[in-house]
Design a protein around this motif. Structure first.
Motif, PDB file in Angstrom:
ATOM      1  N   ASP A 452      10.426  -9.358 -22.289  1.00 62.38           N
ATOM      2  CA  ASP A 452      11.674  -8.502 -21.817  1.00 62.38           C
ATOM      3  C   ASP A 452      10.882  -7.486 -20.693  1.00 62.38           C
ATOM      4  O   ASP A 452      12.086  -7.266 -19.792  1.00 62.38           O
ATOM      5  CB  ASP A 452      11.968  -7.585 -22.998  1.00 62.38           C
ATOM      6  CG  ASP A 452      12.733  -8.327 -24.021  1.00 62.38           C
ATOM      7  OD1 ASP A 452      13.427  -9.412 -23.864  1.00 62.38           O
ATOM      8  OD2 ASP A 452      12.555  -7.841 -25.395  1.00 62.38           O
ATOM      9  N   ASN A 453       9.816  -7.427 -20.794  1.00 63.14           N
ATOM     10  CA  ASN A 453       9.213  -6.170 -19.488  1.00 63.14           C
ATOM     11  C   ASN A 453       8.699  -7.034 -18.429  1.00 63.14           C
ATOM     12  O   ASN A 453       7.286  -6.898 -18.408  1.00 63.14           O
ATOM     13  CB  ASN A 453       8.478  -5.399 -20.293  1.00 63.14           C
ATOM     14  CG  ASN A 453       7.426  -5.774 -20.932  1.00 63.14           C
ATOM     15  OD1 ASN A 453       7.180  -6.933 -21.453  1.00 63.14           O
ATOM     16  ND2 ASN A 453       6.055  -5.101 -21.132  1.00 63.14           N
ATOM     17  N   LEU A 454       9.523  -7.944 -17.830  1.00 61.20           N
ATOM     18  CA  LEU A 454       8.665  -8.744 -16.812  1.00 61.20           C
ATOM     19  C   LEU A 454       7.936  -7.924 -15.613  1.00 61.20           C
ATOM     20  O   LEU A 454       8.616  -6.979 -15.235  1.00 61.20           O
ATOM     21  CB  LEU A 454       9.644  -9.910 -16.361  1.00 61.20           C
ATOM     22  CG  LEU A 454      10.153 -10.921 -17.133  1.00 61.20           C
ATOM     23  CD1 LEU A 454      11.355 -11.669 -16.597  1.00 61.20           C
ATOM     24  CD2 LEU A 454       8.917 -11.853 -17.409  1.00 61.20           C
ATOM     25  N   GLU A 455       6.914  -8.579 -15.407  1.00 60.01           N
ATOM     26  CA  GLU A 455       6.024  -7.937 -14.252  1.00 60.01           C
ATOM     27  C   GLU A 455       6.888  -7.583 -12.894  1.00 60.01           C
ATOM     28  O   GLU A 455       7.500  -8.474 -12.504  1.00 60.01           O
ATOM     29  CB  GLU A 455       4.807  -8.717 -14.027  1.00 60.01           C
ATOM     30  CG  GLU A 455       3.808  -7.884 -13.020  1.00 60.01           C
ATOM     31  CD  GLU A 455       3.360  -6.695 -13.477  1.00 60.01           C
ATOM     32  OE1 GLU A 455       3.542  -5.670 -13.002  1.00 60.01           O
ATOM     33  OE2 GLU A 455       2.741  -6.492 -14.503  1.00 60.01           O
ATOM     34  N   THR A 456       6.661  -6.386 -12.275  1.00 58.25           N
ATOM     35  CA  THR A 456       7.377  -6.042 -11.249  1.00 58.25           C
ATOM     36  C   THR A 456       6.374  -5.999  -9.949  1.00 58.25           C
ATOM     37  O   THR A 456       6.507  -5.994  -8.741  1.00 58.25           O
ATOM     38  CB  THR A 456       7.885  -4.832 -11.251  1.00 58.25           C
ATOM     39  OG1 THR A 456       7.043  -3.702 -11.581  1.00 58.25           O
ATOM     40  CG2 THR A 456       9.009  -4.790 -12.239  1.00 58.25           C
ATOM     41  N   TYR A 457       4.964  -6.241 -10.170  1.00 59.20           N
ATOM     42  CA  TYR A 457       3.783  -6.214  -9.139  1.00 59.20           C
ATOM     43  C   TYR A 457       3.905  -4.895  -8.241  1.00 59.20           C
ATOM     44  O   TYR A 457       3.899  -5.229  -7.221  1.00 59.20           O
ATOM     45  CB  TYR A 457       3.940  -7.361  -8.320  1.00 59.20           C
ATOM     46  CG  TYR A 457       3.979  -8.479  -8.991  1.00 59.20           C
ATOM     47  CD1 TYR A 457       2.946  -9.155  -9.711  1.00 59.20           C
ATOM     48  CD2 TYR A 457       5.065  -9.170  -9.298  1.00 59.20           C
ATOM     49  CE1 TYR A 457       2.919 -10.405 -10.458  1.00 59.20           C
ATOM     50  CE2 TYR A 457       5.207 -10.688 -10.359  1.00 59.20           C
ATOM     51  CZ  TYR A 457       4.132 -10.978 -10.944  1.00 59.20           C
ATOM     52  OH  TYR A 457       4.198 -12.138 -11.516  1.00 59.20           O
ATOM     53  N   GLU A 458       4.210  -3.934  -8.827  1.00 56.70           N
ATOM     54  CA  GLU A 458       4.186  -2.458  -8.135  1.00 56.70           C
ATOM     55  C   GLU A 458       2.944  -2.475  -7.439  1.00 56.70           C
ATOM     56  O   GLU A 458       1.710  -2.548  -7.899  1.00 56.70           O
ATOM     57  CB  GLU A 458       4.569  -1.439  -8.936  1.00 56.70           C
ATOM     58  CG  GLU A 458       4.506  -0.018  -8.490  1.00 56.70           C
ATOM     59  CD  GLU A 458       4.759   0.968  -9.367  1.00 56.70           C
ATOM     60  OE1 GLU A 458       4.970   2.206  -8.837  1.00 56.70           O
ATOM     61  OE2 GLU A 458       5.060   0.844 -10.416  1.00 56.70           O
ATOM     62  N   GLY A 459       3.133  -1.932  -5.969  1.00 54.31           N
ATOM     63  CA  GLY A 459       1.820  -2.003  -5.212  1.00 54.31           C
ATOM     64  C   GLY A 459       1.285  -3.031  -4.441  1.00 54.31           C
ATOM     65  O   GLY A 459       0.220  -2.933  -3.695  1.00 54.31           O
ATOM     66  N   LEU A 460       1.887  -4.341  -4.879  1.00 53.90           N
ATOM     67  CA  LEU A 460       1.154  -5.427  -4.251  1.00 53.90           C
ATOM     68  C   LEU A 460       2.186  -5.656  -2.960  1.00 53.90           C
ATOM     69  O   LEU A 460       3.417  -5.765  -3.066  1.00 53.90           O
ATOM     70  CB  LEU A 460       1.534  -6.716  -5.033  1.00 53.90           C
ATOM     71  CG  LEU A 460       1.467  -8.066  -4.403  1.00 53.90           C
ATOM     72  CD1 LEU A 460      -0.091  -8.155  -3.681  1.00 53.90           C
ATOM     73  CD2 LEU A 460       1.310  -9.235  -5.505  1.00 53.90           C
ATOM     74  N   GLU A 461       1.683  -5.358  -1.879  1.00 55.37           N
ATOM     75  CA  GLU A 461       2.399  -5.521  -0.507  1.00 55.37           C
ATOM     76  C   GLU A 461       2.079  -6.980   0.183  1.00 55.37           C
ATOM     77  O   GLU A 461       0.944  -7.429   0.124  1.00 55.37           O
ATOM     78  CB  GLU A 461       1.630  -4.596   0.373  1.00 55.37           C
ATOM     79  CG  GLU A 461       1.973  -3.086  -0.015  1.00 55.37           C
ATOM     80  CD  GLU A 461       3.484  -2.787  -0.031  1.00 55.37           C
ATOM     81  OE1 GLU A 461       4.162  -3.310   0.557  1.00 55.37           O
ATOM     82  OE2 GLU A 461       3.579  -1.888  -0.932  1.00 55.37           O
ATOM     83  N   ILE A 462       3.166  -7.411   0.388  1.00 59.98           N
ATOM     84  CA  ILE A 462       2.827  -8.974   0.936  1.00 59.98           C
ATOM     85  C   ILE A 462       3.493  -8.792   2.506  1.00 59.98           C
ATOM     86  O   ILE A 462       4.335  -7.947   2.788  1.00 59.98           O
ATOM     87  CB  ILE A 462       4.018  -9.917   0.357  1.00 59.98           C
ATOM     88  CG1 ILE A 462       3.953  -9.945  -1.031  1.00 59.98           C
ATOM     89  CG2 ILE A 462       4.258 -11.071   1.142  1.00 59.98           C
ATOM     90  CD1 ILE A 462       2.606 -10.719  -1.539  1.00 59.98           C
ATOM     91  N   VAL A 463       2.488  -9.518   3.392  1.00 62.16           N
ATOM     92  CA  VAL A 463       2.493  -9.255   4.771  1.00 62.16           C
ATOM     93  C   VAL A 463       3.458 -10.513   5.308  1.00 62.16           C
ATOM     94  O   VAL A 463       2.842 -11.443   4.867  1.00 62.16           O
ATOM     95  CB  VAL A 463       1.282  -9.047   5.445  1.00 62.16           C
ATOM     96  CG1 VAL A 463       1.417  -8.935   7.092  1.00 62.16           C
ATOM     97  CG2 VAL A 463       0.514  -7.921   4.747  1.00 62.16           C
ATOM     98  N   ALA A 464       4.470 -10.340   6.161  1.00 64.27           N
ATOM     99  CA  ALA A 464       4.887 -11.405   6.839  1.00 64.27           C
ATOM    100  C   ALA A 464       4.111 -12.246   7.772  1.00 64.27           C
ATOM    101  O   ALA A 464       3.387 -11.535   8.714  1.00 64.27           O
ATOM    102  CB  ALA A 464       6.372 -11.128   7.478  1.00 64.27           C
ATOM    103  N   GLY A 465       3.809 -13.665   7.710  1.00 64.59           N
ATOM    104  CA  GLY A 465       3.239 -14.073   8.538  1.00 64.59           C
ATOM    105  C   GLY A 465       1.593 -14.213   8.382  1.00 64.59           C
ATOM    106  O   GLY A 465       1.096 -14.581   9.369  1.00 64.59           O
TER     107      GLY A 465
END
Length: 709
Positions: A452-465
Motif C-alpha cells: 500500500d505504501n509504495l516508495e516515492t524516492y523522495e530526494g532522488l534527483e534525476i538529471v535529464a541527459g
C-alpha cells in the motif's frame, strides 16, 4: 534469506532471485523470429499443444509442451523463452505504455514524479548523446580512482555508493534476532559469475575464460593500461577464486554463513587493513553488530555440523582471506581492478563499444545469446531500477483487478489448510516438532499484488541527459535508504519485488510469502480459468513459496523468523534423509555433454523441496476446494489431469545450450524439464491420472517416491 520460484537479476537485498531453466537446449544458429506467444484455450490450457504420440509416463514435460517448443524458435535476443518470459515481455510492454503516455504529455504538464520517470528513461535511450559524450561523464570517477594513493583512500571509494568493491555490505533483518536490523558483510570481486569458471579446464571452460580475458583487456586498454596490467588484474581475480570464494553448494548452508562480530572483532580480522576508513565511508561505523557471511567454520563448528573433508575443501578463506589478499596486492592492480569494474558495470550507458563488448562476453560467450535486447526494453528495466515503485503504482492501478487479489487470498488460505492437514498426517515427525511447524505455518504473512505504501524516492534527483549521473544518484539514494534502517523498528510493509515483477518469494526472517501482481496472470492465474488449472499453476507457486519455509534451509528459521533449531535430532535426521533421497534423484538428470553434465541435486535441493512440497500442497488444496462437488471432464481431460498439465505449462519453454549449462552450474533451480518430470513422478495422484505403469520411463516404485510435506 529470500527464496523465489525463479531467479532473475539479483540485487544486494533480493539475494534469492535465478533465471528459470527451460526445457531442451537450442543449439541452432538463431534467425530473426517473432517473440513467441501462448494460447490458453477456453479453460486455461490449450489442448492443441498436447502431443498424443508422447507417452506422459515417459516424458510428461514433452507431452504437455513439445508442440509449443517445436513451433516457437528462440528470438535472437533471448537465452531462454517460456511462460515466465512471456509475462516478463508483457510486463515490460505494459510499463512502456505508462511511460509512453508520459512522453506524449507536454513537458509543462508533467508532475515532478512524472518528469523524473521521463528523464530517466529518455536519458538511457538517447544513444546519440551517450556516444557524443564519450568517456567524459565517467572521467571524474575514473580520476578519483586513479588519484587514490593509499589503500585507505581506495577503500573509502570502495565504500562510496556507485563504486565497485571486492568487499560489500548491506543492512537487513538479523537472521538470529529478527526484531532488529544488522549489517551483513562479505567478499566478492569476481568478474565471471562463479569461482568454478576460473578452474574449468574443459574446452568450453577455456573458451569462456579466453573471452573474459579479452573483455578484461579491452576495458583496461580503454582506460590506458597495457596487456600486462590486464594479466595482473585477472590474476587478482583468479586468486580470489582460489583463496577466498566459497563453492555455491556450501554457501547454501545457513549454519555456515552467520558469524556475528562486534566492530572491534571485525577490525581484528586484519590488523593492517584500513577497516575504519571503509566503514566510515559506508556509514556502517554506527552499527554495533556485523554478520559476516563467509568466515570459515571453526573446528568445533565443523565437528558439530559433521562436515566431511569434501565439504571443507569447498569452503574458501572468505572475508579474512580477502583482506589479506588485498594487502598483498599492489595498489596499481587494485586501482585497475576498480576501474575495470566501474566501466563494466556502466557499459550500457557508455559509448556503444563498451555496451557491445559487455554483451559479447556476458550475453554471447556465457549464455549463447546472438543479439542484444532492444534498447527500449533495457531502458524500461533501467528506469525500474531507479524508480520502479513509481511505475508500479500506475501498473497496479491499470493491470491488477481487485478480484484477482481476493481469489489469491482464498487460494493461499486453502494451501495453508492443506499443509496443516499434511503436517498432522506425517509419520516421521514427532508431536513436539509438529507443534513448532504448525506455529510457523500459522504465522505466515502472505502479501499479494503490491504494498500500500509504495516508495516515492523522495530526494532522488534525476538529471535529464546524464544517465551515468542518474545511476550514481540512484546508488547513493538506495544506500542511504538502506542505511536508515539501522536502529529502527522492523518494517514489515517492505517488499523486495516491484508490483510488475513476474516472480514470487519467501523471506525467512519475516516468515512472509510475496506474490507481485505481475505473476498473477495466465498461465499462472486466470479469473475465468478452470479451478484445477489455477490450483495446478498458481496454487503450485503458492505452495512452492510456503514450502521454502520448510525446505532444508528455510526450515532452520522458526515462527518468529529466527534462525534457530526447532527440531528434535531424530526429526531432523529423518527430514535430511528424505532430502538426500531427492538429491540422489536429481543427480541422475544429465541433459548435456553426453550425460557428463548433470543437475547438482544438492545445490538445487531447496528449490526441489519447494516444488515437491508445493505441488503436493496444491493438490490437496484442490481436493479440499472441490470436495463434494462434481468435477467435470473437459476436452476429454479429468480434473486431476488438468491439474498436472497446468504445472507442466508453468515450466513450458526452451533455452540455448550455453544458458542451460550456466543454469546447471550457477543456479539453485533445476532445469524446468525436471521441475516438471522430477516432481510429478513422486506423486501417486499423477500415476493414477495418466495410468503410468512400470513400463514407463518416469515410473518410480511406490517405496521410492518421496513425500516430504
Amino acid at each position: 534469506m529470500f527464496r523465489s520460484i525463479i531467479t532473475t537479476g539479483a540485487s544486494a537485498l533480493a539475494l534469492a532471485i535465478a533465471a528459470p531453466a527451460l526445457a531442451e537446449a537450442e543449439t541452432d544458429d538463431a534467425v530473426e523470429v517473432p517473440t513467441p506467444t501462448m494460447s490458453f484455450g477456453e479453460w486455461g490450457f490449450d489442448t492443441r499443444y498436447l502431443s498424443p504420440d508422447i507417452d506422459p509416463g515417459d516424458d510428461f514435460f514433452a507431452y504437455a509442451n513439445q508442440k509449443w517448443i517445436d513451433e516457437n524458435p528462440l528470438p535472437a535476443d533471448q537465452a531462454r523463452f517460456g511462460a515466465f518470459d512471456l509475462l516478463r515481455e508483457k510486463s515490460t510492454a505494459d510499463v512502456k505504455a505508462v511511460v509512453d503516455e508520459l512522453l506524449a504529455k507536454p513537458a509543462a504538464e508533467l508532475t515532478y514524479d512524472e518528469r523524473r520517470i521521463v528523464d530517466a528513461y529518455a536519458s538511457y535511450l538517447d544513444t546519440d548523446a551517450i556516444e557524443a559524450a564519450g568517456l567524459a561523464p565517467a572521467q571524474p570517477y575514473l580520476d578519483e580512482i586513479r588519484d587514490a594513493d593509499t589503500l585507505a583512500e581506495l577503500v573509502t571509494l570502495w565504500g562510496t555508493p556507485g563504486y565497485p568493491s571486492p568487499l560489500g555490505g548491506f543492512v537487513t533483518v538479523d537472521a538470529k534476532e529478527p526484531t532488529r536490523y544488522s549489517v551483513y558483510v562479505g567478499s566478492g570481486g569476481l568478474g565471471m559469475p562463479d569461482r568454478e569458471y576460473y578452474f574449468d579446464e574443459s574446452e568450453k571452460g577455456l573458451s569462456i575464460r579466453s573471452a573474459y580475458q579479452d573483455y578484461l583487456g579491452f576495458l583496461l586498454s580503454e582506460a590506458g593500461y597495457d596487456a600486462e596490467m590486464a594479466r595482473k588484474v585477472y590474476d587478482f581475480e583468479d586468486a580470489i577464486a582460489r583463496k577466498v570464494a566459497w563453492d555455491r553448494t556450501v554457501r547454501r548452508n545457513r549454519d555456515l554463513t552467520y558469524t556475528a562480530l562486534t566492530p572491534e572483532e571485525l577490525g581484528g580480522l586484519s590488523e593492517s587493513f584500513p577497516m575504519a576508513a571503509m566503514l566510515a565511508a559506508t556509514g556502517f561505523d554506527a552499527s554495533d553488530r556485523f554478520i559476516v557471511n563467509d568466515i570459515p567454520p571453526s573446528a568445533a563448528l565443523a565437528a558439530e555440523l559433521d562436515l566431511d573433508e569434501e565439504t571443507l575443501e569447498k569452503i574458501g578463506g572468505g572475508t579474512p582471506a580477502m583482506l589479506e589478499l588485498v594487502l598483498d596486492t599492489p595498489m596499481e592492480v587494485l586501482r585497475a581492478w576498480t576501474i575495470k569494474n566501474f566501466l563494466s558495470n556502466n557499459a550500457a550507458i557508455l559509448p556503444s563499444r563498451f555496451d557491445k563488448a559487455n554483451f559479447a562476453f556476458y550475453g554471447t560467450a556465457l549464455r549463447g545469446i546472438p543479439e542484444q535486447r532492444d534498447r527500449w526494453k533495457r531502458a524500461i528495466a533501467a528506469t525500474e531500477g531507479m524508480l520502479g515503485e513509481l511505475l508500479g503504482a500506475s501498473y497496479a492501478e491499470r493491470y491488477f483487478p481487485p478480484e484477482s487479489k481476493a481469489a489469491m487470498e482464498e487460494l493461499v488460505a486453502n494451501l495453508r489448510v492443506a499443509l496443516a492437514e499434511s503436517l498432522e498426517e506425517i509419520d516421521w515427525m514427532t508431536e513436539a516438532t509438529k507443534a513448532e511447524a504448525m506455529a510457523k505455518l500459522d504465522s505466515f504473512d502472505p502479501k499479494i499484488g503490491y504494498r500500500d505504501n509504495l516508495e516515492t524516492y523522495e530526494g532522488l534527483e534525476i538529471v535529464a541527459g546524464d544517465p551515468l549521473a542518474n545511476v550514481m544518484a540512484s546508488a547513493e539514494w538506495s544506500t542511504a535508504d538502506n542505511l536508515a534502517k539501522l536502529g529502527q523498528p522492523i518494517d514489515r510493509t517492505e517488499w523486495f519485488m516491484l508490483p510488475q515483477t513476474v516472480n514470487a518469494y519467501y523471506n525467512s526472517t519475516k516468515n512472509e510469502i510475496v506474490f507481485p501482481a505481475g505473476i498473477l496472470q495466465q498461465p499462472f492465474f486466470g479469473k475465468d480459468a478452470d479451478i484445477a488449472v489455477n490450483y495446478g499453476a498458481i496454487g503450485g507457486v503458492i505452495g512452492h513459496e510456503i514450502g521454502h519455509g520448510f525446505d532444508d534451509q528455510g526450515s532452520k528459521s522458526d515462527a518468529s523468523g529466527a534462525l534457530r533449531n526447532w527440531w528434535t535430532d531424530e526429526d531432523r535426521a529423518n527430514f535430511d534423509k528424505l532430502g538426500d533421497k531427492l538429491v540422489a534423484q536429481y543427480d541422475q538428470f544429465c541433459p548435456l555433454d553426453d550425460g557428463e553434465t548433470c543437475v547438482n541435486g544438492r545445490l538445487a535441493l531447496g528449490e526441489n523441496i519447494g516444488d515437491l512440497g508445493g505441488l503436493s500442497m496444491a493438490y490437496r488444496a484442490y481436493k479440499l476446494a472441490t470436495e463434494g462437488k462434481e468435477v467435470p471432464v473437459i476436452d476429454g481431460l479429468t480434473g486431476d489431469q488438468r491439474f498436472f498439465l497446468a504445472w507442466a505449462q508453468v515450466w513450458r519453454g526452451k533455452y540455448r545450450e550455453d544458458a542451460l549449462r550456466a543454469q546447471i552450474r550457477q543456479g539453485p533451480h533445476s532445469p524446468t524439464k525436471y521441475r516438471t518430470n522430477g516432481i510429478v513422478r513422486n506423486m501417486d495422484a499423477w500415476y493414477e491420472a495418466f495410468n503410468v505403469t512400470p513400463e514407463d520411463d518416469l515410473y518410480l516404485p511406490p517405496e521410492e517416491r518421496i513425500r516430504i510435506w
